[in-house]
Design a protein around this motif. Structure first.
Motif, PDB file in Angstrom:
ATOM      1  N   VAL A  34       0.846  -1.191   0.000  1.00 30.27           N
ATOM      2  CA  VAL A  34       0.000   0.000   0.000  1.00 30.27           C
ATOM      3  C   VAL A  34       0.880   1.239   0.000  1.00 30.27           C
ATOM      4  O   VAL A  34       1.895   1.296   0.698  1.00 30.27           O
ATOM      5  CB  VAL A  34      -0.932   0.013   1.233  1.00 30.27           C
ATOM      6  CG1 VAL A  34      -1.600   1.355   1.418  1.00 30.27           C
ATOM      7  CG2 VAL A  34      -1.971  -1.083   1.123  1.00 30.27           C
ATOM      8  N   GLU A  35       0.483   2.212  -0.800  1.00 31.56           N
ATOM      9  CA  GLU A  35       1.171   3.504  -0.869  1.00 31.56           C
ATOM     10  C   GLU A  35       0.267   4.541  -0.229  1.00 31.56           C
ATOM     11  O   GLU A  35      -0.918   4.608  -0.532  1.00 31.56           O
ATOM     12  CB  GLU A  35       1.426   3.842  -2.327  1.00 31.56           C
ATOM     13  CG  GLU A  35       2.132   5.146  -2.549  1.00 31.56           C
ATOM     14  CD  GLU A  35       2.353   5.389  -4.029  1.00 31.56           C
ATOM     15  OE1 GLU A  35       3.401   4.974  -4.540  1.00 31.56           O
ATOM     16  OE2 GLU A  35       1.462   5.987  -4.650  1.00 31.56           O
ATOM     17  N   SER A  36       0.833   5.331   0.675  1.00 32.50           N
ATOM     18  CA  SER A  36       0.083   6.376   1.363  1.00 32.50           C
ATOM     19  C   SER A  36       0.764   7.720   1.121  1.00 32.50           C
ATOM     20  O   SER A  36       1.976   7.837   1.274  1.00 32.50           O
ATOM     21  CB  SER A  36       0.036   6.079   2.865  1.00 32.50           C
ATOM     22  OG  SER A  36      -0.714   7.055   3.538  1.00 32.50           O
ATOM     23  N   VAL A  37      -0.013   8.717   0.718  1.00 35.58           N
ATOM     24  CA  VAL A  37       0.515  10.047   0.418  1.00 35.58           C
ATOM     25  C   VAL A  37       0.031  11.013   1.488  1.00 35.58           C
ATOM     26  O   VAL A  37      -1.162  11.072   1.789  1.00 35.58           O
ATOM     27  CB  VAL A  37       0.056  10.527  -0.976  1.00 35.58           C
ATOM     28  CG1 VAL A  37       0.603  11.911  -1.273  1.00 35.58           C
ATOM     29  CG2 VAL A  37       0.474   9.541  -2.046  1.00 35.58           C
ATOM     30  N   SER A  38       0.957  11.759   2.083  1.00 37.87           N
ATOM     31  CA  SER A  38       0.585  12.767   3.076  1.00 37.87           C
ATOM     32  C   SER A  38       1.185  14.111   2.678  1.00 37.87           C
ATOM     33  O   SER A  38       2.214  14.171   2.021  1.00 37.87           O
ATOM     34  CB  SER A  38       1.072  12.362   4.468  1.00 37.87           C
ATOM     35  OG  SER A  38       2.473  12.235   4.486  1.00 37.87           O
ATOM     36  N   ASN A  39       0.501  15.170   3.064  1.00 36.74           N
ATOM     37  CA  ASN A  39       0.972  16.528   2.781  1.00 36.74           C
ATOM     38  C   ASN A  39       1.830  17.017   3.930  1.00 36.74           C
ATOM     39  O   ASN A  39       1.425  16.955   5.083  1.00 36.74           O
ATOM     40  CB  ASN A  39      -0.206  17.478   2.574  1.00 36.74           C
ATOM     41  CG  ASN A  39      -0.969  17.165   1.305  1.00 36.74           C
ATOM     42  OD1 ASN A  39      -0.374  16.805   0.309  1.00 36.74           O
ATOM     43  ND2 ASN A  39      -2.270  17.284   1.360  1.00 36.74           N
ATOM     44  N   GLU A  40       2.998  17.484   3.593  1.00 38.28           N
ATOM     45  CA  GLU A  40       3.913  18.055   4.577  1.00 38.28           C
ATOM     46  C   GLU A  40       3.754  19.570   4.597  1.00 38.28           C
ATOM     47  O   GLU A  40       3.119  20.154   3.727  1.00 38.28           O
ATOM     48  CB  GLU A  40       5.361  17.683   4.226  1.00 38.28           C
ATOM     49  CG  GLU A  40       5.633  16.200   4.262  1.00 38.28           C
ATOM     50  CD  GLU A  40       5.549  15.627   5.663  1.00 38.28           C
ATOM     51  OE1 GLU A  40       6.103  16.234   6.595  1.00 38.28           O
ATOM     52  OE2 GLU A  40       4.926  14.572   5.820  1.00 38.28           O
ATOM     53  N   ARG A  41       4.359  20.196   5.565  1.00 39.37           N
ATOM     54  CA  ARG A  41       4.352  21.666   5.604  1.00 39.37           C
ATOM     55  C   ARG A  41       5.019  22.205   4.360  1.00 39.37           C
ATOM     56  O   ARG A  41       5.980  21.632   3.866  1.00 39.37           O
ATOM     57  CB  ARG A  41       5.086  22.172   6.844  1.00 39.37           C
ATOM     58  CG  ARG A  41       4.329  21.907   8.101  1.00 39.37           C
ATOM     59  CD  ARG A  41       5.033  22.531   9.266  1.00 39.37           C
ATOM     60  NE  ARG A  41       4.273  22.250  10.484  1.00 39.37           N
ATOM     61  CZ  ARG A  41       4.614  22.658  11.663  1.00 39.37           C
ATOM     62  NH1 ARG A  41       5.715  23.363  11.826  1.00 39.37           N
ATOM     63  NH2 ARG A  41       3.888  22.378  12.701  1.00 39.37           N
ATOM     64  N   GLY A  42       4.508  23.293   3.857  1.00 39.89           N
ATOM     65  CA  GLY A  42       5.070  23.882   2.655  1.00 39.89           C
ATOM     66  C   GLY A  42       4.489  23.290   1.383  1.00 39.89           C
ATOM     67  O   GLY A  42       4.942  23.605   0.302  1.00 39.89           O
ATOM     68  N   GLY A  43       3.503  22.401   1.515  1.00 37.69           N
ATOM     69  CA  GLY A  43       2.836  21.851   0.345  1.00 37.69           C
ATOM     70  C   GLY A  43       3.502  20.642  -0.278  1.00 37.69           C
ATOM     71  O   GLY A  43       3.004  20.100  -1.254  1.00 37.69           O
ATOM     72  N   ASP A  44       4.648  20.217   0.261  1.00 38.18           N
ATOM     73  CA  ASP A  44       5.308  19.033  -0.282  1.00 38.18           C
ATOM     74  C   ASP A  44       4.527  17.779   0.082  1.00 38.18           C
ATOM     75  O   ASP A  44       3.945  17.680   1.161  1.00 38.18           O
ATOM     76  CB  ASP A  44       6.732  18.901   0.256  1.00 38.18           C
ATOM     77  CG  ASP A  44       7.629  20.025  -0.214  1.00 38.18           C
ATOM     78  OD1 ASP A  44       7.351  20.601  -1.282  1.00 38.18           O
ATOM     79  OD2 ASP A  44       8.615  20.326   0.487  1.00 38.18           O
ATOM     80  N   LYS A  45       4.517  16.809  -0.827  1.00 36.57           N
ATOM     81  CA  LYS A  45       3.860  15.534  -0.560  1.00 36.57           C
ATOM     82  C   LYS A  45       4.909  14.482  -0.237  1.00 36.57           C
ATOM     83  O   LYS A  45       5.958  14.426  -0.864  1.00 36.57           O
ATOM     84  CB  LYS A  45       3.035  15.088  -1.765  1.00 36.57           C
ATOM     85  CG  LYS A  45       1.820  15.946  -1.997  1.00 36.57           C
ATOM     86  CD  LYS A  45       0.964  15.398  -3.096  1.00 36.57           C
ATOM     87  CE  LYS A  45      -0.262  16.284  -3.252  1.00 36.57           C
ATOM     88  NZ  LYS A  45      -1.172  15.770  -4.272  1.00 36.57           N
ATOM     89  N   GLU A  46       4.606  13.669   0.751  1.00 36.52           N
ATOM     90  CA  GLU A  46       5.498  12.587   1.139  1.00 36.52           C
ATOM     91  C   GLU A  46       4.792  11.263   0.855  1.00 36.52           C
ATOM     92  O   GLU A  46       3.662  11.049   1.289  1.00 36.52           O
ATOM     93  CB  GLU A  46       5.838  12.680   2.623  1.00 36.52           C
ATOM     94  CG  GLU A  46       6.768  11.587   3.086  1.00 36.52           C
ATOM     95  CD  GLU A  46       7.118  11.725   4.548  1.00 36.52           C
ATOM     96  OE1 GLU A  46       6.808  10.793   5.308  1.00 36.52           O
ATOM     97  OE2 GLU A  46       7.699  12.761   4.920  1.00 36.52           O
ATOM     98  N   VAL A  47       5.455  10.390   0.125  1.00 41.92           N
ATOM     99  CA  VAL A  47       4.893   9.087  -0.214  1.00 41.92           C
ATOM    100  C   VAL A  47       5.565   8.029   0.655  1.00 41.92           C
ATOM    101  O   VAL A  47       6.793   7.938   0.703  1.00 41.92           O
ATOM    102  CB  VAL A  47       5.101   8.758  -1.709  1.00 41.92           C
ATOM    103  CG1 VAL A  47       4.554   7.377  -2.034  1.00 41.92           C
ATOM    104  CG2 VAL A  47       4.459   9.819  -2.584  1.00 41.92           C
ATOM    105  N   SER A  48       4.752   7.233   1.341  1.00 42.59           N
ATOM    106  CA  SER A  48       5.263   6.127   2.151  1.00 42.59           C
ATOM    107  C   SER A  48       4.698   4.828   1.602  1.00 42.59           C
ATOM    108  O   SER A  48       3.545   4.774   1.174  1.00 42.59           O
ATOM    109  CB  SER A  48       4.847   6.291   3.618  1.00 42.59           C
ATOM    110  OG  SER A  48       5.382   7.484   4.144  1.00 42.59           O
ATOM    111  N   VAL A  49       5.509   3.770   1.629  1.00 41.03           N
ATOM    112  CA  VAL A  49       5.109   2.473   1.106  1.00 41.03           C
ATOM    113  C   VAL A  49       5.158   1.463   2.252  1.00 41.03           C
ATOM    114  O   VAL A  49       6.140   1.404   2.996  1.00 41.03           O
ATOM    115  CB  VAL A  49       6.039   2.043  -0.045  1.00 41.03           C
ATOM    116  CG1 VAL A  49       5.666   0.664  -0.551  1.00 41.03           C
ATOM    117  CG2 VAL A  49       5.987   3.061  -1.175  1.00 41.03           C
TER     118      VAL A  49
END
Length: 108
Positions: A34-49
């Motif tokens: 499963v891939e999960s995408v979260s929004n970080e501060r500053g609008g960057d997206k972080e993808v975790s697997v």
């Protein structure tokens, strides 16, 4: 004293589920990623697997019903898997052992 080990994860299935029967039993194991995408501060997206594993009736059901691209909400616990590689070095990973999974509706 037992420590709390609980995970709530939302993401998208990015691999075909693999179901394996456990030898000498009617139990099954199902694993997928499963891939999960979260929004970080500053609008960057972080993808975790995350590697997900299910057991028993849930494993058989998921093996037949989910596919790549399907949204999932997973409730479970973390488990550390340890092994030695071919060079004899210790390796480890964290896997989510799912106890409940909600399958999100597909797009029309």
């Amino acid at each position: 004293m037992n420590n709390l080990n609980s995970v709530l994860l939302e993401g998208t299935c990015v691999s075909k589920p693999v179901v394996k029967a456990v030898a000498d039993s009617q139990k099954a194991l199902c694993s997928f990623v499963v891939e999960s995408v979260s929004n970080e501060r500053g609008g960057d997206k972080e993808v975790s697997v995350f590697e997900i594993e299910t057991q028993g009736r849930l494993a058989w059901t998921l093996g037949r019903t989910i596919a790549e691209g399907r949204g999932l909400r997973i409730v479970g616990r973390m488990k550390q898997i340890r092994w030695k590689n071919e060079a004899g070095e210790e390796q480890s990973t964290i896997r989510v052992i799912a106890e409940h999974i909600e399958v999100k509706p597909g797009k029309a």
